[in-house]
Design a protein around this motif. Structure first.
Motif, PDB file in Angstrom:
ATOM      1  N   UNK A  31      27.800  -1.732  -2.284  1.00 26.25           N
ATOM      2  CA  UNK A  31      28.616  -0.385  -2.065  1.00 26.25           C
ATOM      3  C   UNK A  31      28.427   0.217  -3.173  1.00 26.25           C
ATOM      4  N   UNK A  32      28.277  -0.627  -4.581  1.00 27.47           N
ATOM      5  CA  UNK A  32      28.097  -0.222  -5.024  1.00 27.47           C
ATOM      6  C   UNK A  32      27.425   0.062  -6.090  1.00 27.47           C
ATOM      7  N   UNK A  33      26.689  -1.014  -5.712  1.00 28.68           N
ATOM      8  CA  UNK A  33      24.886  -0.777  -6.808  1.00 28.68           C
ATOM      9  C   UNK A  33      23.676  -0.156  -5.184  1.00 28.68           C
ATOM     10  N   UNK A  34      24.445   0.239  -3.764  1.00 29.25           N
ATOM     11  CA  UNK A  34      23.895   1.064  -3.364  1.00 29.25           C
ATOM     12  C   UNK A  34      23.662   3.370  -3.974  1.00 29.25           C
ATOM     13  N   UNK A  35      24.880   2.565  -4.400  1.00 29.79           N
ATOM     14  CA  UNK A  35      25.862   4.514  -4.654  1.00 29.79           C
ATOM     15  C   UNK A  35      24.555   4.898  -6.036  1.00 29.79           C
TER      16      UNK A  35
ATOM     17  N   UNK B  22      14.282  -0.525  -6.535  1.00 26.36           N
ATOM     18  CA  UNK B  22      15.313  -1.457  -6.883  1.00 26.36           C
ATOM     19  C   UNK B  22      16.510  -1.029  -7.267  1.00 26.36           C
ATOM     20  N   UNK B  23      18.014  -1.576  -7.106  1.00 26.78           N
ATOM     21  CA  UNK B  23      18.972  -2.336  -8.113  1.00 26.78           C
ATOM     22  C   UNK B  23      19.732  -3.058  -7.601  1.00 26.78           C
TER      23      UNK B  23
ATOM     24  N   UNK C 240      22.873  -9.681  -5.877  1.00 29.34           N
ATOM     25  CA  UNK C 240      22.906  -8.774  -4.601  1.00 29.34           C
ATOM     26  C   UNK C 240      21.611  -7.701  -5.121  1.00 29.34           C
ATOM     27  N   UNK C 241      21.345  -7.311  -3.676  1.00 34.12           N
ATOM     28  CA  UNK C 241      20.198  -6.269  -4.353  1.00 34.12           C
ATOM     29  C   UNK C 241      19.842  -5.176  -3.309  1.00 34.12           C
ATOM     30  N   UNK C 242      19.623  -3.830  -3.418  1.00 37.44           N
ATOM     31  CA  UNK C 242      19.606  -2.421  -2.881  1.00 37.44           C
ATOM     32  C   UNK C 242      18.452  -2.758  -3.066  1.00 37.44           C
ATOM     33  N   UNK C 243      16.735  -2.264  -1.947  1.00 34.66           N
ATOM     34  CA  UNK C 243      15.586  -1.268  -1.912  1.00 34.66           C
ATOM     35  C   UNK C 243      15.948  -0.351  -1.635  1.00 34.66           C
TER      36      UNK C 243
ATOM     37  N   UNK D 193      11.010  -1.278 -10.491  1.00 35.14           N
ATOM     38  CA  UNK D 193      10.022  -0.082  -9.707  1.00 35.14           C
ATOM     39  C   UNK D 193       8.659  -0.817  -9.855  1.00 35.14           C
ATOM     40  N   UNK D 194       7.628  -1.034  -8.998  1.00 36.21           N
ATOM     41  CA  UNK D 194       6.447  -1.430  -9.231  1.00 36.21           C
ATOM     42  C   UNK D 194       6.204  -0.563  -9.926  1.00 36.21           C
TER      43      UNK D 194
END
Length: 162
Positions: A30-34, A43-44, A58-61, A132-133
């Protein structure tokens, strides 16, 4: 390695920090999504330093919401190598032309913003980063919030990594 954490960085906006704290109460993802919602980077992620390897915690794409973890890779093949070797944050708008990141010229990721996550004993535990790419030129730096967030993530990140 224990790093000097005394470098001066601007403080994040209090509202952004309060919103991050609220998101963190829902867990690491939830924190990295934010945080990911606040950046143009795709990406985060949270990564743990493990010898010469960088372990995905953990990863958010932005393009694949079901992805929650990335690949592990050698630290030497990542922008996080700078954090690992210096203990200092790094912001790169275009790694293909940035003289500080020559080792990343042919990497698939071109932009990066990252901060060290420290263990309670002051040692470098891992990294919190956006990447990011393609080049990402943010209107304002994401480092102040990343630095503050990284300073609060260790307990939650360590639990997920265990």
């Amino acid at each position: 390695m224990t790093a000097d954490k005394s470098h001066e960085q601007p403080h994040p906006d209090r509202r952004d920090l309060d919103a991050f704290e609220s998101a963190l109460s829902g867990g690491l993802q939830s924190a990295i999504f934010h945080l990911n919602r606040l950046t143009p980077h795709r990406f985060t992620g949270v990564f743990r330093f493990d010898g010469e390897m960088l372990r995905s915690v953990a990863l958010v794409d932005k393009w694949a919401p079901d992805v929650t973890r990335g690949d592990d890779l050698p630290i030497a093949n990542a922008y996080c190598a700078h954090l690992h070797s210096t203990g200092q944050p790094l912001e790169v708008h275009d790694g293909a032309s940035d003289p500080r990141t020559g080792w990343m010229r042919d990497a698939p990721f071109r932009s990066y913003s990252g901060a060290v996550i420290y263990a309670p004993d002051g040692s470098l535990w891992g990294a919190l980063c956006h990447f990011d790419e393609k080049p990402c030129d943010e209107a304002t730096s994401s480092l102040p919030l990343l630095l503050s967030a990284a300073g609060r993530l260790y307990p939650c990140a360590a639990d997920v990594a265990a």
